[in-house]
Design an enzyme around this catalytic site. Structure first.
Site, short mmCIF file in Angstrom:
data_model
loop_
_atom_site.label_atom_id
_atom_site.label_comp_id
_atom_site.label_asym_id
_atom_site.label_seq_id
_atom_site.Cartn_x
_atom_site.Cartn_y
_atom_site.Cartn_z
N ASP A 188 10.91 -13.02 -0.07
CA ASP A 188 11.02 -12.89 1.12
C ASP A 188 11.77 -12.34 1.60
O ASP A 188 12.53 -11.47 2.70
CB ASP A 188 11.84 -14.57 1.97
CG ASP A 188 13.43 -14.67 1.37
OD1 ASP A 188 13.75 -13.70 -0.12
OD2 ASP A 188 14.50 -15.01 1.38
N GLU A 201 0.87 23.82 2.32
CA GLU A 201 0.78 23.65 3.12
C GLU A 201 2.11 23.43 4.43
O GLU A 201 2.76 23.18 4.47
CB GLU A 201 0.84 21.16 2.70
CG GLU A 201 0.91 20.12 4.36
CD GLU A 201 0.65 18.73 4.06
OE1 GLU A 201 1.10 18.82 2.79
OE2 GLU A 201 0.12 18.58 4.55
N1 GLY Z 1 0.76 14.72 2.21
C1 GLY Z 1 -0.90 13.55 2.67
C2 GLY Z 1 -1.64 15.18 2.67
O1 GLY Z 1 -1.11 16.62 2.71
O2 GLY Z 1 -2.45 14.46 3.48
MN MN Z 2 -1.29 17.16 4.41
MN MN Z 3 0.84 16.76 2.58
#
Ligand code: GLY
Ligand code: MN
Ligand code: MN
Length: 454
Positions: free
Chosen positions: A51, A422
Site C-alpha cells: 500500500d 549539458e
Molecule cells: N537527463 C536526461 C537528459 O539529459 O536528457
Molecule cells: Mn538532457
Molecule cells: Mn541530462
C-alpha cells in the site's frame, strides 16, 4: 552546506497567476474548433509496493492549465460558440480519507483559488461528463489514463448517431489534444522562464556542492546524496532520477544504479536536475574525482567543451533546431580525426553515424520545460524547426569510450572515459541566455573547486 555558494536561492519566483493560467486556457480554447470539449486527465497514482505509492507528480498539462497538483482530477475546457468554460473534477472533502492522506480542497475553495468556472466531485464524473459530451462536436481526449473517462467518452461517441439525429448535437470527432497543447507549451512566458532560471540555479548550486565535497573513493550514491540533499534543502525535487557514473559507468547514457565507488584517477559524470513548480533543470557536469584531469581526460574534456560552446553559439532566433547539433558534431568529428580516433578521411565521413556516432550516439538537444524532455515538434513537415525567442532547449554533447564495449576496440589511453556537458539554453530576441551558466565547466574552474570542502 547547501546554502548556494553565492547564488541567491532564497527568492522562489512567483508561480503562474490565475490570470496567466486563464489566458493559457483561453489560448487553447481558441485553437480548438467551436463546439469542442478538451479533457485533461491527471496522471494516475502508481503503486511502489503493497500500500505504498510512488511520490505523486501531476501531469504537466494539468500543471500548465490549472496548477492543480493532486491526483484523481480531471479538467475540461469547453468552447461553445466562442465562449470558454472550465470545469475541474476533484475528490470531495472526506474527513476519514483526509485523516490518512491529508487535507483536501473543497469544491467552493477550488473554484475560488484555481482558474476554473466550476468544480465538481470526481464521484459524479460519469453523468456530468456525459452531459458535457452531449453538447460537444469535437472531443480532445488522450486515452489510456482513466478507464472511467475512456468509457464515458466511448459511450458518448457510440450514442452519437442517434443523438445527432434527434437533436443535431453530439460528439462526432475524437482528437488527440497533445499536438495543440505542445505548440503552446513550447513557447515559455516570463513567469516560466523565471521558474526555470531558479531551477537551474538550485541545480548549479547542487553540482558545485558535490564538486566541493568530492574525494577519491567517494561512492556514487554519496555524490547523489549531496546533489539531491541540496535540491530538497532548497525546496525542490529531482526532475529525473540522478545519473552519477564514475569511470566506465559514465559511458552508460542513462546509468542510475549509482552504487559504485569513484576511484582515484576516474572522471565522474553527474547528470542531475531539479524542478520548481514543475519546471525542470537538466544539467550535466563531468570532472575528475581527485581534482586533477589526466592529460587524456583533459584533451577529450576540452574537445567536448569546445563542441558545446560551438553549439551554444548557434542558439539564436532564425537558426534551426539542427544547427547546434551539427555545430557540435563538426567540432567533435574534427577533434577525433586530429587525435586519430576516427579515420575520415573527409570531415563529412568523420561526422557519420559509423564514425563519430560510435562515440557520440545521442542528439545534442531536447526541449525542456514542465517535462525534462519537453513537448514540441522538432521537425514540423520533416524540416528542422526554426528557433524562436521563448524556446528553451538543452545543449549536451558528449563522448563515450566504454571499456566494456564489445563492438569497438578502444585504445587504452581513452578507455573508461565518458564525458557529457549539458546546459539549459533560452533563445532570446538577440541570441541566447544560458540559464545554467552559474555551474562551472572550464578545466581551471573545476580543478580549483573539486575537493575544496572535503
Ligand atoms: N537527463 C536526461 C537528459 O539529459 O536528457
Ligand atoms: Mn538532457
Ligand atoms: Mn541530462
Amino acid at each position: 552546506m547547501f546554502e548556494g555558494h553565492g547564488l541567491d536561492l532564497s527568492q522562489t519566483p512567483d508561480h503562474p497567476t490565475i490570470d496567466e493560467l486563464r489566458s493559457r486556457q483561453l489560448k487553447i480554447a481558441n485553437v480548438v474548433e467551436n463546439d469542442s470539449l478538451l479533457i485533461i486527465v491527471n496522471n494516475p497514482e502508481s503503486i511502489r509496493s503493497a500500500d505504498v505509492e510512488y511520490p505523486y507528480r501531476a501531469s504537466s498539462d494539468m500543471l500548465y492549465f490549472v496548477g492543480w497538483s493532486k491526483p484523481d482530477a480531471v479538467f475540461c475546457i469547453s468552447n461553445r460558440g466562442g465562449e470558454m468554460k472550465s470545469l475541474l473534477f476533484i475528490p470531495p472533502r472526506d474527513t476519514l480519507k483526509e485523516t490518512w492522506t491529508g487535507l483536501r480542497i473543497g469544491l467552493d475553495e477550488a473554484t475560488n483559488q484555481f482558474p476554473i468556472d466550476r468544480a465538481e466531485s470526481i464521484e459524479d464524473i460519469t453523468d456530468i461528463l456525459a452531459s458535457e459530451l452531449e453538447k460537444s462536436t469535437n472531443v480532445y481526449h488522450q486515452r489510456g489514463l482513466s478507464d472511467i473517462v475512456d468509457r464515458v467518452v466511448d459511450d458518448a461517441l457510440l450514442e452519437t448517431s442517434r443523438m445527432r439525429q434527434r437533436t443535431g448535437f453530439g460528439p462526432a470527432n475524437l482528437c488527440d489534444p497533445r499536438p495543440v497543447i505542445a505548440e503552446l507549451r513550447l513557447m515559455k512566458s516570463e513567469t516560466e522562464i523565471a521558474l526555470m532560471r531558479h531551477s537551474c540555479r538550485i541545480g548549479s548550486a547542487a553540482h558545485i556542492e558535490s564538486m566541493q565535497q568530492a574525494f577519491s573513493g567517494m561512492a556514487e550514491y554519496q555524490i547523489q546524496a549531496v546533489i539531491e540533499g541540496c535540491f530538497i534543502h532548497n525546496g525542490s525535487q529531482w526532475s529525473y532520477p540522478s545519473i552519477v557514473g564514475g569511470g566506465d559507468n559514465a559511458t552508460i547514457l542513462h546509468y542510475n544504479e549509482n552504487n559504485s565507488p569513484v576511484n582515484d584517477g576516474e572522471l565522474v559524470l553527474i547528470d542531475a536536475g531539479c524542478e520548481i513548480a514543475g519546471y525542470a533543470s537538466d544539467i550535466t557536469r563531468t570532472w575528475p574525482i581527485n581534482g586533477k584531469f589526466t592529460e587524456a581526460q583533459a584533451i577529450l574534456y576540452q574537445l567536448v567543451l569546445d563542441s558545446q560552446m560551438a553549439a551554444i553559439s548557434m542558439c539564436k532566433p532564425g537558426a534551426t533546431f539542427d544547427d547546434p547539433h551539427n555545430a557540435a558534431k563538426k567540432v567533435l568529428a574534427q577533434g577525433l580525426l586530429d587525435l586519430g580516433i576516427i579515420s575520415g578521411p573527409t570531415l563529412e565521413e568523420a561526422m557519420s553515424s559509423e564514425q563519430l556516432g560510435t562515440y557520440f550516439m545521442h542528439r545534442t538537444s531536447h526541449w525542456i520545460g514542465l517535462d525534462v524532455h519537453d513537448v514540441g515538434v522538432y521537425a514540423p513537415d520533416d524540416t528542422p524547426r526554426i528557433l524562436e525567442s521563448g524556446m528553451v532547449l538543452t545543449i549536451e554533447p558528449g563522448l563515450y569510450f566504454g571499456a566494456w564495449r564489445p563492438d569497438v576496440d578502444i585504445d587504452e589511453k581513452w578507455a573508461g572515459i565518458g564525458i557529457r556537458i549539458e546546459d539549459d539554453v533560452l533563445i532570446t530576441e538577440n541570441g541566447c541566455d544560458v540559464l545554467s551558466d552559474d555551474c562551472p565547466k572550464t578545466i581551471a574552474d573545476l580543478e580549483s573547486i573539486i575537493g575544496s570542502a572535503a
